[in-house]
Design a protein around this motif. Structure first.
Motif, mmCIF file in Angstrom:
data_model
loop_
_atom_site.group_PDB
_atom_site.id
_atom_site.type_symbol
_atom_site.label_atom_id
_atom_site.label_comp_id
_atom_site.label_asym_id
_atom_site.label_seq_id
_atom_site.Cartn_x
_atom_site.Cartn_y
_atom_site.Cartn_z
ATOM 1 N N GLY A 1 0.858 -1.143 -0.179
ATOM 2 C CA GLY A 1 0.119 0.058 0.057
ATOM 3 C C GLY A 1 0.656 1.203 0.233
ATOM 4 N N PHE A 2 2.140 1.207 -0.321
ATOM 5 C CA PHE A 2 3.164 2.357 -0.382
ATOM 6 C C PHE A 2 3.077 2.959 -1.906
ATOM 7 N N ASP A 3 3.402 4.283 -1.862
ATOM 8 C CA ASP A 3 3.334 4.904 -3.217
ATOM 9 C C ASP A 3 4.600 5.822 -3.471
ATOM 10 N N PHE A 4 5.658 5.859 -2.611
ATOM 11 C CA PHE A 4 6.364 7.148 -2.791
ATOM 12 C C PHE A 4 8.103 6.539 -2.452
ATOM 13 N N VAL A 5 8.763 6.931 -3.606
ATOM 14 C CA VAL A 5 10.191 6.352 -3.146
ATOM 15 C C VAL A 5 11.102 7.695 -3.229
ATOM 16 N N ARG A 6 11.769 7.914 -2.371
ATOM 17 C CA ARG A 6 12.833 9.229 -2.245
ATOM 18 C C ARG A 6 14.260 8.417 -2.521
ATOM 19 N N ILE A 7 14.815 9.260 -3.400
ATOM 20 C CA ILE A 7 16.174 8.649 -3.539
ATOM 21 C C ILE A 7 17.346 9.904 -3.519
ATOM 22 N N PRO A 8 18.103 9.777 -2.094
ATOM 23 C CA PRO A 8 18.923 10.761 -1.990
ATOM 24 C C PRO A 8 20.243 10.400 -2.614
ATOM 25 N N MET A 9 20.883 11.267 -3.398
ATOM 26 C CA MET A 9 22.070 10.935 -4.254
ATOM 27 C C MET A 9 23.045 11.967 -3.761
ATOM 28 N N ALA A 10 24.283 11.405 -3.775
ATOM 29 C CA ALA A 10 25.727 12.099 -3.612
ATOM 30 C C ALA A 10 26.064 12.396 -5.157
ATOM 31 N N TYR A 11 26.128 13.688 -5.619
ATOM 32 C CA TYR A 11 26.559 14.067 -6.798
ATOM 33 C C TYR A 11 28.190 13.415 -7.449
ATOM 34 N N PRO A 12 29.002 13.102 -6.564
ATOM 35 C CA PRO A 12 30.171 12.629 -7.000
ATOM 36 C C PRO A 12 30.091 11.137 -7.606
ATOM 37 N N TYR A 13 28.887 10.614 -7.395
ATOM 38 C CA TYR A 13 28.643 9.167 -7.788
ATOM 39 C C TYR A 13 28.652 9.107 -9.032
ATOM 40 N N PHE A 14 27.933 10.060 -9.690
ATOM 41 C CA PHE A 14 27.509 10.082 -11.268
ATOM 42 C C PHE A 14 28.722 10.744 -12.039
ATOM 43 N N ALA B 1 23.028 6.384 -15.943
ATOM 44 C CA ALA B 1 21.776 5.710 -16.619
ATOM 45 C C ALA B 1 21.312 4.511 -15.342
ATOM 46 N N GLU B 2 22.179 4.477 -14.218
ATOM 47 C CA GLU B 2 21.805 3.561 -13.055
ATOM 48 C C GLU B 2 20.436 4.258 -12.390
ATOM 49 N N VAL B 3 20.259 5.694 -12.383
ATOM 50 C CA VAL B 3 19.151 6.040 -12.030
ATOM 51 C C VAL B 3 18.091 5.930 -12.859
ATOM 52 N N ASP B 4 18.359 6.071 -14.357
ATOM 53 C CA ASP B 4 17.184 5.419 -15.068
ATOM 54 C C ASP B 4 16.670 4.272 -14.601
ATOM 55 N N ALA B 5 17.476 3.218 -14.397
ATOM 56 C CA ALA B 5 16.903 1.973 -14.150
ATOM 57 C C ALA B 5 16.160 1.929 -12.630
ATOM 58 N N ILE B 6 16.763 2.546 -11.741
ATOM 59 C CA ILE B 6 15.739 2.384 -10.429
ATOM 60 C C ILE B 6 14.504 3.189 -10.620
ATOM 61 N N ILE B 7 14.709 4.463 -11.345
ATOM 62 C CA ILE B 7 13.342 4.909 -11.712
ATOM 63 C C ILE B 7 12.347 4.016 -12.455
ATOM 64 N N GLU B 8 12.877 3.378 -13.349
ATOM 65 C CA GLU B 8 12.004 2.481 -14.067
ATOM 66 C C GLU B 8 11.391 1.368 -13.495
ATOM 67 N N LYS B 9 12.123 0.874 -12.555
ATOM 68 C CA LYS B 9 11.693 -0.362 -11.500
ATOM 69 C C LYS B 9 10.555 0.016 -10.670
ATOM 70 N N ALA B 10 10.766 1.586 -10.177
ATOM 71 C CA ALA B 10 9.729 2.048 -9.181
ATOM 72 C C ALA B 10 8.306 2.290 -10.252
ATOM 73 N N HIS B 11 8.610 2.834 -11.299
ATOM 74 C CA HIS B 11 7.362 3.649 -12.347
ATOM 75 C C HIS B 11 6.624 2.189 -12.671
ATOM 76 N N ASN B 12 7.368 1.020 -12.836
ATOM 77 C CA ASN B 12 6.820 -0.267 -12.929
ATOM 78 C C ASN B 12 5.371 -0.526 -12.048
ATOM 79 N N TYR B 13 5.455 -0.087 -10.983
ATOM 80 C CA TYR B 13 4.460 -0.296 -9.682
ATOM 81 C C TYR B 13 3.890 0.906 -9.509
ATOM 82 N N GLY B 14 3.972 1.953 -10.381
ATOM 83 C CA GLY B 14 3.239 3.406 -9.978
ATOM 84 C C GLY B 14 3.626 4.050 -8.926
#
Length: 386
Positions: A80-93, A116-129
């Motif tokens: 029943g959850f619907d929110f994903v927060r992704i705290p990112m460290a800019y040097p990672y990219f 593109a690794e961020v693309d992948a996690i966003i895609e996973k999350a969006h697969n489930y709305g």
């Protein structure tokens, strides 16, 4: 290098399908929207509930966690959850040598492979709305945590602000084609001033309101050049705890924290206390200054922001695993219920780990086996209930 906007058309199509599956598409396409639907999103935030995911939390990819599996997002949706927060460290990219101090020039050296690794996690999350909130936990020139040399100071140096805006221009351009109901931008994690930005125990104090406004305004303008309708969020001042009425004219939402009192939420946390084992066990409630009414008083400035038309969400909350479980649940139930009374949702600081519902490492929890993970069922039910 210049990173182009998000190129994966199939992902954008699936994001739209996920939007419909989440029951959000009718609001976006209705020919006669309700007055509530006509409000800017920042003024009518959904009561999002979910988790922070720390895949990109550290500056050096070699020290990062294994990336979150799609299973976690499925479990979230099913619970029943619907929110994903992704705290990112800019040097990672970036494409840099992590054994050396970063230079101002290197702050612009994006690695397409890492981005593109961020693309992948966003895609996973969006697969489930699930709604995704991208956050710069470490930005050029500032982080509330120690552990990485910054070549300048975001609050005082124009070069740092230029780089900060450049990073947000890149992210917002990349994801501008995704539905605004499914992605938003959280400018900067927990702004504060520090006596020494590289000292874990450096003194912190609030950023002057005019200074925070100058920095936030510049980043907001950079984002809106590419994603003018997407939600933008600013964290509260002085570590996320203080509401910031000085930002109200920017037409953005704000993010509070669920960590008060700190002696409960961070009991024996070694990155906070120099001698954690010497601390007395916390209690809740604990007198006139530590109870449900004191929580309401603490959050009142945030409620005042809502009354001014500013959307509020609690982007981080939770409790380290050394606090006795029953104390944690009693306190956290009050925190979440006080926020829920004003329709404020939350993002628990992590799903997996010492603050999480899975594999938290608490010694006083009767865990349930969950596909090989240890599930804190009592905490899960509390999160579902509010």
């Amino acid at each position: 290098m210049d990173i182009p906007r998000y190129p994966r058309r199939e992902f954008i199509k699936k994001s739209a399908l996920g939007l419909a599956a989440a029951g959000l598409a009718p609001r976006a396409i209705s020919s006669q929207p309700s007055p509530q639907a006509m409000k800017p999103m920042h003024q009518s935030l959904p009561k999002w509930k979910g988790f922070n995911f720390l895949d990109f939390f550290v500056p050096n990819p070699a020290e990062a966690r294994i990336h979150t599996s799609e299973e976690s997002f499925k479990w979230m949706r099913d619970w029943g959850f619907d929110f994903v927060r992704i705290p990112m460290a800019y040097p990672y990219f970036l494409d840099i040598d992590y054994s050396k101090d970063i230079t101002p020039e290197e702050v612009y050296k994006f690695s397409e492979k890492k981005v593109a690794e961020v693309d992948a996690i966003i895609e996973k999350a969006h697969n489930y709305g699930l709604h995704v909130s991208l956050n710069l936990h470490r930005a050029p020139g500032y982080c509330i945590n120690a552990g990485f040399h910054e070549p300048y100071n975001l609050w005082s140096d124009q070069d740092a602000l230029d780089a900060f805006c450049h990073h947000w221009a890149m992210w917002s351009k990349r994801y501008s084609g995704l539905p605004k109901e499914l992605i938003s931008f959280d400018l900067l994690n927990e702004p504060s001033l520090r006596e020494d930005m590289n000292d874990q125990h450096g003194k912190r104090e609030a950023v002057p309101g005019a200074t925070y406004h100058r920095v936030a305004k510049a980043a907001v303008e950079s984002i809106r050049q590419h994603a003018p309708e997407h939600l933008i969020v600013a964290d509260g001042n002085n570590g996320g705890h203080i509401a910031v009425p000085e930002l109200a004219d920017l037409d953005i939402a704000q993010s509070c924290r669920g960590y008060v009192p700190f002696n409960i939420s961070h009991h024996k946390a070694p990155w906070v206390y120099k001698d954690p084992e010497s601390l007395p066990p916390p209690k809740w409630p604990d007198g006139p200054e530590a109870n449900r009414e004191s929580l309401k008083k603490f959050y009142q400035p945030w409620f005042d922001l809502q009354d001014q038309g500013v959307g509020v969400h609690c982007g981080e909350c939770g409790c380290y695993n050394k606090t006795p479980h029953e104390v944690f649940l009693a306190w956290f139930g009050d925190v979440l219920e006080v926020l829920a009374e004003r329709n404020i949702g939350f993002g628990l600081w992590e799903m997996h780990g010492s603050f999480g519902i899975l594999d938290s490492g608490r010694s006083d929890v009767d865990y349930e086996d969950w596909y090989g993970h240890k599930l804190d069922r009592k905490l899960l039910e509390l999160l579902q209930r509010v």
